[in-house]
Design an enzyme around this catalytic site. Structure first.
Site, PDB file in Angstrom:
ATOM      1  N   LYS A 222       1.643 -15.179 -11.275  1.00 39.80           N
ATOM      2  CA  LYS A 222       0.271 -14.454 -11.525  1.00 39.80           C
ATOM      3  C   LYS A 222      -0.946 -15.551 -11.986  1.00 39.80           C
ATOM      4  CE  LYS A 222       1.735 -10.685 -10.049  1.00 39.80           C
ATOM      5  NZ  LYS A 222       1.206 -10.115  -8.888  1.00 39.80           N
TER       6      LYS A 222
ATOM      7  N   ALA B 211       1.060  -1.137   0.063  1.00 42.27           N
ATOM      8  CA  ALA B 211      -0.186   0.022  -0.002  1.00 42.27           C
ATOM      9  C   ALA B 211       0.756   1.094  -0.106  1.00 42.27           C
ATOM     10  CB  ALA B 211      -0.816  -0.030   1.053  1.00 42.27           C
TER      11      ALA B 211
ATOM     12  N   TYR C  24       7.533 -14.764 -12.870  1.00 42.71           N
ATOM     13  CA  TYR C  24       6.501 -13.719 -12.709  1.00 42.71           C
ATOM     14  C   TYR C  24       5.184 -14.361 -13.078  1.00 42.71           C
ATOM     15  CZ  TYR C  24       4.047  -9.276 -12.638  1.00 42.71           C
ATOM     16  OH  TYR C  24       3.176  -8.275 -12.447  1.00 42.71           O
TER      17      TYR C  24
ATOM     18  N   THR D 221       3.908   2.608 -12.069  1.00 42.26           N
ATOM     19  CA  THR D 221       4.134   2.483 -10.926  1.00 42.26           C
ATOM     20  C   THR D 221       5.745   2.164 -10.731  1.00 42.26           C
ATOM     21  OG1 THR D 221       4.129  -0.125 -10.898  1.00 42.26           O
ATOM     22  CG2 THR D 221       1.979   1.102 -10.493  1.00 42.26           C
TER      23      THR D 221
HETATM   24  N1  LIG Z   1       2.598  -1.898 -12.709  1.00 45.58           N
HETATM   25  C1  LIG Z   1       2.170  -2.628 -13.591  1.00 45.58           C
HETATM   26  O1  LIG Z   1       2.057  -2.478 -14.874  1.00 45.58           O
HETATM   27  C2  LIG Z   1       1.381  -3.946 -12.961  1.00 45.58           C
HETATM   28  C3  LIG Z   1       0.736  -4.978 -13.972  1.00 45.58           C
HETATM   29  C4  LIG Z   1       0.272  -5.816 -13.756  1.00 45.58           C
HETATM   30  C5  LIG Z   1       0.376  -6.362 -12.241  1.00 45.58           C
HETATM   31  N2  LIG Z   1       1.009  -5.656 -11.363  1.00 45.58           N
HETATM   32  C6  LIG Z   1       0.934  -6.039  -9.943  1.00 45.58           C
HETATM   33  O2  LIG Z   1       0.475  -4.859  -8.980  1.00 45.58           O
HETATM   34  C7  LIG Z   1       1.034  -5.251  -7.650  1.00 45.58           C
HETATM   35  C8  LIG Z   1       1.718  -3.841  -7.220  1.00 45.58           C
HETATM   36  O3  LIG Z   1       2.769  -3.316  -7.862  1.00 45.58           O
HETATM   37  P1  LIG Z   1       2.955  -2.109  -8.372  1.00 45.58           P
HETATM   38  O4  LIG Z   1       2.991  -2.013  -9.992  1.00 45.58           O
HETATM   39  O5  LIG Z   1       2.294  -1.077  -7.823  1.00 45.58           O
HETATM   40  O6  LIG Z   1       4.463  -1.830  -7.937  1.00 45.58           O
HETATM   41  P2  LIG Z   1       5.379  -0.956  -6.836  1.00 45.58           P
HETATM   42  O7  LIG Z   1       6.575  -1.402  -6.526  1.00 45.58           O
HETATM   43  O8  LIG Z   1       4.817   0.452  -7.116  1.00 45.58           O
HETATM   44  O9  LIG Z   1       4.406  -1.239  -5.490  1.00 45.58           O
HETATM   45  C9  LIG Z   1       4.738  -2.496  -5.083  1.00 45.58           C
HETATM   46  C10 LIG Z   1       4.412  -2.366  -3.458  1.00 45.58           C
HETATM   47  O10 LIG Z   1       4.864  -3.866  -2.894  1.00 45.58           O
HETATM   48  C11 LIG Z   1       5.701  -3.598  -1.797  1.00 45.58           C
HETATM   49  N3  LIG Z   1       6.177  -4.874  -1.395  1.00 45.58           N
HETATM   50  C12 LIG Z   1       7.208  -5.440  -2.391  1.00 45.58           C
HETATM   51  N4  LIG Z   1       7.634  -6.682  -1.687  1.00 45.58           N
HETATM   52  C13 LIG Z   1       6.953  -6.480  -0.518  1.00 45.58           C
HETATM   53  C14 LIG Z   1       7.015  -7.610   0.547  1.00 45.58           C
HETATM   54  N5  LIG Z   1       8.114  -8.562   0.481  1.00 45.58           N
HETATM   55  N6  LIG Z   1       6.203  -7.277   1.711  1.00 45.58           N
HETATM   56  C15 LIG Z   1       5.228  -6.211   1.441  1.00 45.58           C
HETATM   57  N7  LIG Z   1       5.262  -5.434   0.871  1.00 45.58           N
HETATM   58  C16 LIG Z   1       6.310  -5.642  -0.398  1.00 45.58           C
HETATM   59  C17 LIG Z   1       6.768  -2.355  -2.336  1.00 45.58           C
HETATM   60  O11 LIG Z   1       7.210  -2.060  -1.145  1.00 45.58           O
HETATM   61  C18 LIG Z   1       5.539  -1.648  -2.885  1.00 45.58           C
HETATM   62  O12 LIG Z   1       5.262  -0.646  -2.054  1.00 45.58           O
HETATM   63  C19 LIG Z   1       1.912  -6.252  -7.868  1.00 45.58           C
HETATM   64  O13 LIG Z   1       1.428  -7.238  -7.558  1.00 45.58           O
HETATM   65  C20 LIG Z   1       2.462  -6.439  -9.233  1.00 45.58           C
HETATM   66  O14 LIG Z   1       2.859  -7.672  -9.636  1.00 45.58           O
HETATM   67  C21 LIG Z   1       1.507  -4.259 -11.841  1.00 45.58           C
END
Ligand SMILES: NC(=O)c1ccc[n+]([C@@H]2O[C@H](COP(=O)([O-])OP(=O)(O)OC[C@H]3O[C@@H](n4cnc5c(N)ncnc54)[C@H](O)[C@@H]3O)[C@@H](O)[C@H]2O)c1
Length: 281
Positions: free
Chosen positions: A159, A14, A155, A190
């Site tokens: 997923k 978050a 990855y 992000t």
């Molecule tokens: N950004 C994209 O394009 C995209 C696309 C598809 C899915 N996602 C998924 O969205 C989700 C959020 O990622 P995002 O894109 O916002 O990236 P982000 O890096 O901005 O946010 C991810 C957050 O997860 C936290 N985190 C990482 N490892 C952790 C751990 N071991 N324990 C607790 N917190 C942890 C990080 O500190 C960060 O705040 C992820 O599951 C990612 O796989 C992202």
């Protein structure tokens, strides 16, 4: 879960990106929110910014790939809010690279953060949501890579796992008044390409994640698409709508719909190929 006003949500990852967007959208809808993340400074910044909007929020640091830390975060949530209705398993990392760039660490880290944290989250928070007696919703962030696999196998595996887990649990949890949704975002703006900033040292070295200089073709394209990607707050509002409407799948855009259609057609073709055969038994 139609009425979010006054409900309690626990959101992982978050402090940044999609998780922050979800926390903002839920808080704006009147939820009380426990923010959870591994990155303490970013977590405090997020908490303070949301608290400044008069939202009832709190924060707890946890490495969600460790069951004991997630349990402690659940205990802190119950101590602070007394109950919980919405679990958002969102924390995730970019994974360990394509074929040829695998290490034990890259698989362990990706599976631990992206998949096992979702398993632990459901195991720990499911009974707490049940105990509220008011129903609830579990949302887990997979990816479009959970519906169609590009490169980056570890990855994709995690997923697809989150999609499978969510699809299966919908049936088991519906009678308990708990809806299950899986979020499958496309490219969102992000910090996901900087995931190694939160690589716990116990995993060791993860190959295949670079700071951009040594990116392969797909990573370069992904880095650019993410830099120009969808606003995470927009995704947060979609998730809020998905929770209110108990959507099984929450997608963010149609960019990968043709690729997913092609995958389904390929699977269908496999059945067509053997349609008239009688399996030997
Ligand atoms: N950004 C994209 O394009 C995209 C696309 C598809 C899915 N996602 C998924 O969205 C989700 C959020 O990622 P995002 O894109 O916002 O990236 P982000 O890096 O901005 O946010 C991810 C957050 O997860 C936290 N985190 C990482 N490892 C952790 C751990 N071991 N324990 C607790 N917190 C942890 C990080 O500190 C960060 O705040 C992820 O599951 C990612 O796989 C992202």
């Amino acid at each position: 879960m139609e009425h979010l006003e006054g409900k309690v949500a626990f959101v992982t990852g978050a402090a940044s990106g999609i998780g922050l967007g979800i926390a903002q959208a839920l808080a704006a809808a009147g939820c009380r929110v426990m923010l959870c993340d591994i990155e303490e400074a970013a977590l405090e910044t997020a908490r303070a910014a949301l608290a400044a909007t008069n939202a009832d929020v709190a924060a707890v640091r946890a490495d969600v790939s460790l069951k004991a830390e997630l349990q402690a975060a659940a205990d802190a949530t119950m101590a602070r809010f007394g109950k919980v209705h919405v679990l958002v398993n969102n924390a995730g990392v970019g994974g360990g690279g394509d074929y040829g760039a695998w290490t034990q660490a890259s698989w362990d880290w990706t599976i631990g953060v992206n998949l096992m944290s979702v398993v632990w989250g459901i195991e720990i928070f499911g009974p707490l949501i049940e105990a509220s007696g008011e129903g609830g919703q579990i949302v887990s962030t997979a990816s479009i890579a959970g519906l169609w696999a590009g490169v980056n196998p570890s990855y994709n595996v995690t997923k697809y796992g989150v999609v499978g887990l969510s699809e299966g649990l919908r049936t088991s949890l519906a009678p308990l008044g708990i809806g299950v949704s899986v979020l499958c975002p496309g490219f969102i703006r992000t910090a996901i390409m900087e995931s190694t900033r939160n690589l716990p040292s116990r995993f060791g070295v993860v190959e295949g994640m670079t700071d951009g200089a040594e990116d392969g073709e797909f990573a370069k394209m992904a880095r650019d698409a993410i830099a120009h990607g969808i606003d995470p707050r927009y995704v947060g509002e979609l998730v809020r709508e998905g929770i209110e409407g108990d959507w099984p799948y929450i997608v963010t855009d149609t960019e990968f719909e043709p690729a997913i259609d092609a995958r389904f057609a390929n699977i269908k073709a496999a059945f067509d190929r053997i349609r008239d055969r009688v399996p030997a038994r």
